[in-house]
Scaffold this motif. Structure first.
Motif, PDB file in Angstrom:
ATOM      1  N   UNK A   7       0.839  -1.195   0.000  1.00 12.35           N
ATOM      2  CA  UNK A   7       0.000   0.000   0.000  1.00 12.35           C
ATOM      3  C   UNK A   7       0.872   1.242   0.000  1.00 12.35           C
ATOM      4  N   UNK A   8       0.626   2.118  -0.964  1.00 16.91           N
ATOM      5  CA  UNK A   8       1.296   3.413  -1.026  1.00 16.91           C
ATOM      6  C   UNK A   8       0.215   4.480  -1.137  1.00 16.91           C
ATOM      7  N   UNK A   9       0.256   5.453  -0.247  1.00 15.29           N
ATOM      8  CA  UNK A   9      -0.703   6.563  -0.289  1.00 15.29           C
ATOM      9  C   UNK A   9       0.057   7.841  -0.616  1.00 15.29           C
ATOM     10  N   UNK A  10      -0.334   8.464  -1.720  1.00 18.51           N
ATOM     11  CA  UNK A  10       0.326   9.686  -2.164  1.00 18.51           C
ATOM     12  C   UNK A  10      -0.692  10.590  -2.840  1.00 18.51           C
ATOM     13  N   UNK A  11      -0.705  11.851  -2.461  1.00 16.29           N
ATOM     14  CA  UNK A  11      -1.623  12.834  -3.058  1.00 16.29           C
ATOM     15  C   UNK A  11      -3.078  12.368  -2.980  1.00 16.29           C
ATOM     16  N   UNK A  12      -3.434  11.776  -1.842  1.00 17.00           N
ATOM     17  CA  UNK A  12      -4.797  11.310  -1.570  1.00 17.00           C
ATOM     18  C   UNK A  12      -5.241  10.148  -2.455  1.00 17.00           C
ATOM     19  N   UNK A  13      -4.282   9.483  -3.081  1.00 15.80           N
ATOM     20  CA  UNK A  13      -4.572   8.290  -3.877  1.00 15.80           C
ATOM     21  C   UNK A  13      -3.911   7.093  -3.205  1.00 15.80           C
ATOM     22  N   UNK A  14      -4.688   6.071  -2.901  1.00 19.88           N
ATOM     23  CA  UNK A  14      -4.149   4.847  -2.307  1.00 19.88           C
ATOM     24  C   UNK A  14      -3.924   3.823  -3.410  1.00 19.88           C
ATOM     25  N   UNK A  15      -2.677   3.399  -3.578  1.00 17.67           N
ATOM     26  CA  UNK A  15      -2.348   2.373  -4.578  1.00 17.67           C
ATOM     27  C   UNK A  15      -2.099   1.045  -3.864  1.00 17.67           C
ATOM     28  N   UNK A  16      -2.911   0.069  -4.195  1.00 14.42           N
ATOM     29  CA  UNK A  16      -2.823  -1.261  -3.607  1.00 14.42           C
ATOM     30  C   UNK A  16      -2.278  -2.216  -4.662  1.00 14.42           C
ATOM     31  N   UNK A  44      -7.496   6.722   6.537  1.00 12.85           N
ATOM     32  CA  UNK A  44      -6.648   7.759   5.927  1.00 12.85           C
ATOM     33  C   UNK A  44      -7.494   8.749   5.128  1.00 12.85           C
ATOM     34  N   UNK A  45      -6.909   9.897   4.859  1.00 18.01           N
ATOM     35  CA  UNK A  45      -7.574  10.903   4.030  1.00 18.01           C
ATOM     36  C   UNK A  45      -7.285  10.583   2.564  1.00 18.01           C
ATOM     37  N   UNK A  46      -8.140   9.765   2.003  1.00 16.96           N
ATOM     38  CA  UNK A  46      -7.945   9.250   0.654  1.00 16.96           C
ATOM     39  C   UNK A  46      -9.188   9.545  -0.175  1.00 16.96           C
ATOM     40  N   UNK A  47      -8.976   9.941  -1.444  1.00 19.73           N
ATOM     41  CA  UNK A  47     -10.099  10.249  -2.315  1.00 19.73           C
ATOM     42  C   UNK A  47     -10.337   9.242  -3.413  1.00 19.73           C
ATOM     43  N   UNK A  48      -9.383   8.340  -3.636  1.00 22.45           N
ATOM     44  CA  UNK A  48      -9.533   7.303  -4.660  1.00 22.45           C
ATOM     45  C   UNK A  48      -8.570   6.168  -4.358  1.00 22.45           C
ATOM     46  N   UNK A  49      -8.918   4.984  -4.840  1.00 27.94           N
ATOM     47  CA  UNK A  49      -8.092   3.789  -4.638  1.00 27.94           C
ATOM     48  C   UNK A  49      -7.799   3.159  -5.991  1.00 27.94           C
ATOM     49  N   UNK A 193      -7.766   9.022 -11.448  1.00 20.79           N
ATOM     50  CA  UNK A 193      -7.945   9.334 -10.026  1.00 20.79           C
ATOM     51  C   UNK A 193      -7.706  10.817  -9.756  1.00 20.79           C
ATOM     52  N   UNK A 194      -6.674  11.380 -10.374  1.00 21.46           N
ATOM     53  CA  UNK A 194      -6.383  12.805 -10.188  1.00 21.46           C
ATOM     54  C   UNK A 194      -7.514  13.669 -10.726  1.00 21.46           C
ATOM     55  N   UNK A 195      -8.092  13.258 -11.842  1.00 21.97           N
ATOM     56  CA  UNK A 195      -9.225  13.996 -12.401  1.00 21.97           C
ATOM     57  C   UNK A 195     -10.415  13.944 -11.451  1.00 21.97           C
ATOM     58  N   UNK A 196     -10.673  12.759 -10.888  1.00 24.76           N
ATOM     59  CA  UNK A 196     -11.769  12.608  -9.932  1.00 24.76           C
ATOM     60  C   UNK A 196     -11.524  13.475  -8.700  1.00 24.76           C
ATOM     61  N   UNK A 197     -10.266  13.519  -8.238  1.00 29.25           N
ATOM     62  CA  UNK A 197      -9.937  14.293  -7.046  1.00 29.25           C
ATOM     63  C   UNK A 197     -10.097  15.794  -7.250  1.00 29.25           C
ATOM     64  N   UNK A 198     -10.150  16.241  -8.495  1.00 24.17           N
ATOM     65  CA  UNK A 198     -10.327  17.668  -8.759  1.00 24.17           C
ATOM     66  C   UNK A 198     -11.791  18.086  -8.629  1.00 24.17           C
ATOM     67  N   UNK A 200     -15.743  17.913  -6.659  1.00 27.79           N
ATOM     68  CA  UNK A 200     -16.226  18.026  -5.284  1.00 27.79           C
ATOM     69  C   UNK A 200     -16.190  16.668  -4.602  1.00 27.79           C
ATOM     70  N   UNK A 201     -15.393  16.492  -3.546  1.00 26.79           N
ATOM     71  CA  UNK A 201     -15.243  15.169  -2.924  1.00 26.79           C
ATOM     72  C   UNK A 201     -16.532  14.620  -2.328  1.00 26.79           C
ATOM     73  N   UNK A 202     -17.345  15.485  -1.750  1.00 25.16           N
ATOM     74  CA  UNK A 202     -18.616  15.012  -1.201  1.00 25.16           C
ATOM     75  C   UNK A 202     -19.549  14.562  -2.312  1.00 25.16           C
ATOM     76  N   UNK A 203     -19.522  15.273  -3.435  1.00 27.04           N
ATOM     77  CA  UNK A 203     -20.360  14.904  -4.575  1.00 27.04           C
ATOM     78  C   UNK A 203     -19.953  13.547  -5.135  1.00 27.04           C
ATOM     79  N   UNK A 204     -18.652  13.281  -5.203  1.00 25.95           N
ATOM     80  CA  UNK A 204     -18.179  11.985  -5.695  1.00 25.95           C
ATOM     81  C   UNK A 204     -18.694  10.862  -4.790  1.00 25.95           C
ATOM     82  N   UNK A 205     -18.586  11.064  -3.488  1.00 26.96           N
ATOM     83  CA  UNK A 205     -19.061  10.052  -2.543  1.00 26.96           C
ATOM     84  C   UNK A 205     -20.568   9.827  -2.670  1.00 26.96           C
ATOM     85  N   UNK A 206     -21.314  10.935  -2.784  1.00 20.73           N
ATOM     86  CA  UNK A 206     -22.764  10.814  -2.895  1.00 20.73           C
ATOM     87  C   UNK A 206     -23.164  10.182  -4.223  1.00 20.73           C
TER      88      UNK A 206
END
Length: 257
Positions: A7-16, A44-49, A193-198, A200-206
């Motif tokens: 597992x590597x977490x960088x720039x709010x992206x978790x790579x498994x 962790x504070x992660x926005x995409x996996x 993932x970077x595009x998704x992170x740009x 609204x994070x709450x909107x992505x989750x919803x």
């Protein structure tokens, strides 16, 4: 993270990365380490996996078949229930999960790909559920998730014949969402993932919640869920920031609030 699951977490992206040579088979240790990895990601504070396999030979080429002869009805059922539980945890992550598939994704590997929200395959990827060749059926959700993804008829064809499909056919039948050159799957997944992170994070989750929960019921049920979630978003600071940034023609600064 673990010995076989990195597992590597960088720039709010978790790579498994599943790293179990030679074909990244899903043995009991890999399943356990995947379980532990998901727990870490949840904290962790992660926005995409991104989930991928080490090397270019295989994403994950199935379960560890060497354990099959020693299993009986009870232990076999417990084994698949454990795998289902861990895969369900991955699917239940509230953030997008992207599968970066290079090489073989067979059996349990294909089932792991099915757990992902979006699948990016290399042009040499090969996906399938060949379990009936061993007089068994997919047990980590394959009979259920494949039919829901590509339709009942095509799912039955692939499972009954044990045929694997190459990346372009997988794209045509909706088994993967994108095909890229060999060796470029992780880079493509990072870009997505970077595009998704740009956004609204709450909107992505919803949005993920609306789609996943809505598909469990009728269209009317789904529309009600969608309306409820839209209502929740209208009460957020991010919604106001997004609208203001649009009207002022500037980049939004979302805070997840």
């Amino acid at each position: 993270m673990g010995k076989l699951v990195k597992l590597v977490i960088k720039d709010k992206i978790a790579e498994v990365t599943i790293d179990n040579p030679p074909v990244n088979a899903l043995n009991a240790q890999v399943i356990q380490e995947l379980d532990e990895t998901v727990e870490v990601i949840k904290g962790e504070e992660v926005g995409a996996v991104i989930i991928t396999g080490a090397g270019e030979k295989a994403f994950v080429a199935g379960a560890d078949i060497s354990q099959f002869p020693s299993l009986n009805s009870d232990t076999g059922k417990k084994m698949v229930q454990t795998g289902q539980r861990v895969f369900d945890k991955i699917a239940a992550l509230p953030i997008p999960v992207i599968g970066a598939i290079d090489g073989f994704a067979l059996g349990g590997g294909c089932e792991l790909a099915l757990v992902c929200d979006i699948r990016i395959a290399s042009e040499k990827a090969r996906l399938g559920l060949p379990e009936v060749n061993l007089a068994i059926i997919p047990g980590y959700g394959g009979t259920q998730r494949l039919a829901r993804l590509i339709g009942e008829g095509k799912a039955k064809e692939l499972i009954f014949t044990a045929d694997a499909v190459m990346a372009q056919e997988a794209l045509q039948i909706g088994l993967v969402e994108r095909v890229v050159p060999a060796g470029e799957t992780v880079n493509a997944a990072r870009e997505m993932a970077q595009k998704i992170l740009s956004k609204g994070p709450l909107a992505i989750r919803k949005a993920k919640q609306a789609i996943d929960e809505g598909l469990k019921g009728s269209l009317r049920d789904g529309l009600d869920i969608e309306a409820d979630l839209v209502g929740e978003l209208f009460a957020t600071e991010d919604l106001k920031e997004g609208a203001t940034a649009f009207l002022k023609k500037r980049k939004p600064n979302y805070k997840g609030l």
